[in-house]
Design an enzyme around this catalytic site. Structure first.
Site, PDB file in Angstrom:
ATOM      1  NE  ARG A  28     -19.977  10.712  18.331  1.00  0.00           N
ATOM      2  CZ  ARG A  28     -19.719   9.402  18.271  1.00  0.00           C
ATOM      3  NH1 ARG A  28     -18.879   8.932  17.360  1.00  0.00           N
ATOM      4  NH2 ARG A  28     -20.301   8.545  19.093  1.00  0.00           N
ATOM      5  CG  ASP A 321     -13.266   0.187  19.799  1.00  0.00           C
ATOM      6  OD1 ASP A 321     -14.062  -0.764  19.705  1.00  0.00           O
ATOM      7  OD2 ASP A 321     -13.572   1.349  19.498  1.00  0.00           O
TER       8      ASP A 321
HETATM    9  C1  S3P Z   1     -18.009   4.251  18.906  1.00  0.00           C
HETATM   10  C2  S3P Z   1     -18.502   3.601  20.011  1.00  0.00           C
HETATM   11  C3  S3P Z   1     -18.085   2.246  20.401  1.00  0.00           C
HETATM   12  C4  S3P Z   1     -16.789   1.809  19.716  1.00  0.00           C
HETATM   13  C5  S3P Z   1     -16.753   2.177  18.262  1.00  0.00           C
HETATM   14  C6  S3P Z   1     -16.946   3.671  18.067  1.00  0.00           C
HETATM   15  C7  S3P Z   1     -18.547   5.578  18.584  1.00  0.00           C
HETATM   16  O1  S3P Z   1     -19.121   1.363  20.075  1.00  0.00           O
HETATM   17  O2  S3P Z   1     -16.592   0.419  19.854  1.00  0.00           O
HETATM   18  O3  S3P Z   1     -15.510   1.803  17.681  1.00  0.00           O
HETATM   19  O4  S3P Z   1     -17.930   6.297  17.779  1.00  0.00           O
HETATM   20  O5  S3P Z   1     -19.604   5.940  19.138  1.00  0.00           O
HETATM   21  P1  S3P Z   1     -20.386   1.159  21.071  1.00  0.00           P
HETATM   22  O6  S3P Z   1     -20.706   2.481  21.606  1.00  0.00           O
HETATM   23  O7  S3P Z   1     -21.490   0.588  20.263  1.00  0.00           O
HETATM   24  O8  S3P Z   1     -19.868   0.203  22.110  1.00  0.00           O
END
Ligand code: S3P
Length: 442
Positions: A28, A321
């Protein structure tokens, strides 16, 4: 050539371990830096392959992205609506987050961007981002099931939308909010289940107007389009999802005590630690503080006797995760641990529900999958180990089973180390420095 690794019983894990920067926040910071006017200095950026792919993508969109020193980066952005059309395909590597957030970013301009990724990413569903973007007027051409490679063409003027997330995904929410930056008017995402809020926090940090309201339908997040974002300094906390591996290792290996400084403790990310504390873990949070809008603390983790518990489905988004490493902890707890509502685990870097259950069973643990629930029965003497786990391009599966090898009767191997570099470069050296015995077998 794949590089297998073997993890044998560890000595007590001790010392201070510097965990790499948060992957979510790192992606981000590069993207918002690139959408801002002026300079963004980032400290503590995760220099893992996933994030480096996003850095390269932002360069391809015309931002200046410079590496100044370890973890230290400078981005000079182009402003919302100021990106160039990339001259070549954007390769996001293994990173679902990178691809989904960049799809939202690219959608805000009347340009066409082609995206691809590695074998894991090309299997993953991008339609969940494509559907709301299409409602905003974006054209997406993808392979069957919305899978990459795919192309995103933004319209001249994006239509702001109100969208209720059908899956609890911060990636989908973030893609819509990033696209919404370029839309005239207000774009709203409603999330029935709360997901990590780093995008909202960072958007505000860079000067966007973001409103968050808790309503009966869920959390409503609204971004006001066409802001002027201004470059800002960002300090990236250590990644709680990475800290999870040494933390669980320290809980399991007798005589261990680790200090993990500056770990992000955002409640929407902290489900694993909450769960471990409920299981009886000795984890102390000290020196609590806020850095760039994110809560951070130093964690002291000591060897503990854990007991099995039931982990509710509502907690899944805050620890999505971390289930593979929780399963490793659960196999060493007294009693049974039931983890409910793991459907989203099937569409991560691999089918993590299957990979966790199969790997744990291959190591001699008693596990059951019932629908979307995973049950792990703890065993007094831990597990047998003595097998090789196929990693299938999944970094978290790789690290979870290396931790299992630290406490199993016989060593546990993984078939390829390479995936670990996506989120935790230097994992092997860091863990070995603390007392682990992870080697190449050569
Ligand atoms: C993340 C959101 C999660 C996570 C990924 C990182 C993020 O995925 O599993 O490792 O940085 O927004 P989801 O929001 O699709 O579940």
């Amino acid at each position: 050539m794949p590089q297998p690794l073997i993890s044998s019983r560890a000595r007590p894990l001790t010392g201070t371990l510097r965990i790499p920067g948060d992957k979510s926040i790192s992606h981000r910071s590069l993207i918002l830096g690139g959408l801002s006017v002026g300079e963004t200095r980032i400290e503590g950026l995760l220099e893992g392959e996933d994030v480096l792919a996003t850095a390269a993508a932002m360069r391809a969109f015309g931002a200046t992205v410079e590496h100044l020193g370890p973890g230290s980066w400078r981005v000079v952005g182009r402003g919302v609506g100021g990106l160039d059309e990339p001259a070549d395909v954007i390769d996001c590597g293994n990173a679902g987050t990178g691809m989904r957030l960049l799809m939202g970013t690219a959608a805000g301009q009347p340009i066409t961007t082609f995206f691809t990724g590695d074998g894991s990413l090309r299997r993953r569903p991008m339609g969940r981002v494509g559907a709301p973007l299409a409602q905003m007027g974006v054209r997406i051409v993808a392979r069957e099931g919305g899978r990459p490679p795919l192309a995103v063409t933004g319209p001249e003027i994006l239509t702001p939308i109100t969208y209720t997330l059908p899956v609890a995904s911060a990636q989908v929410k973030s893609a819509i909010l990033l696209a919404g930056l370029a839309a005239p008017g207000e774009t709203t995402v409603i999330e029935p289940k709360w997901t990590r809020d780093h995008t909202e926090t960072m958007l505000r940090h860079f000067g966007a107007e973001v409103r968050v309201e808790d309503t009966a339908e869920g959390r409503r997040i609204t971004v006001v389009g066409e802001p002027e974002l201004t470059g800002r300094p960002v300090v990236v906390p250590a990644d709680p999802s990475s800290a999870a591996f040494p933390a669980v290792a320290a809980l399991l290996v007798e005589g261990s005590e680790l200090l993990l400084p500056g770990v992000g403790t955002n409640p929407l990310r902290f489900g694993l630690f909450e769960t471990l504390l409920e299981m009886g873990a000795d984890i102390e949070l000290t020196n609590k503080r806020i850095e760039a809008g994110e809560p951070v603390a130093d964690l002291v983790v000591r060897h503990s006797r854990l007991k099995g518990i039931e982990v509710p489905a509502e907690r899944a988004p805050s620890m999505i995760d971390e289930y593979p490493i929780l399963a490793v902890a659960a196999a060493h707890a007294e009693g049974t641990t039931i983890m409910r509502g793991l459907d989203e685990l099937r569409v991560k870097e691999s089918d993590r529900l299957a990979a966790t259950a199969n790997g744990m069973a291959a190591c001699g643990a008693r596990v059951e999958v019932d629908g979307d629930d995973l049950t792990v029965h703890g065993a007094d003497n831990g597990v047998a180990g003595g097998t090789t786990i196929p990693v299938d391009l999944d970094h978290r599966i790789a690290m979870a089973f290396l931790v299992l090898g630290m406490v199993s009767a016989d060593a546990v191997a993984i078939d390829d180390e390479a995936a670990i570099a996506t989120s935790f470069p230097g994992f092997r050296e860091l863990m070995n420095g603390a007392g682990a015995a992870i080697g190449t077998g050569a």
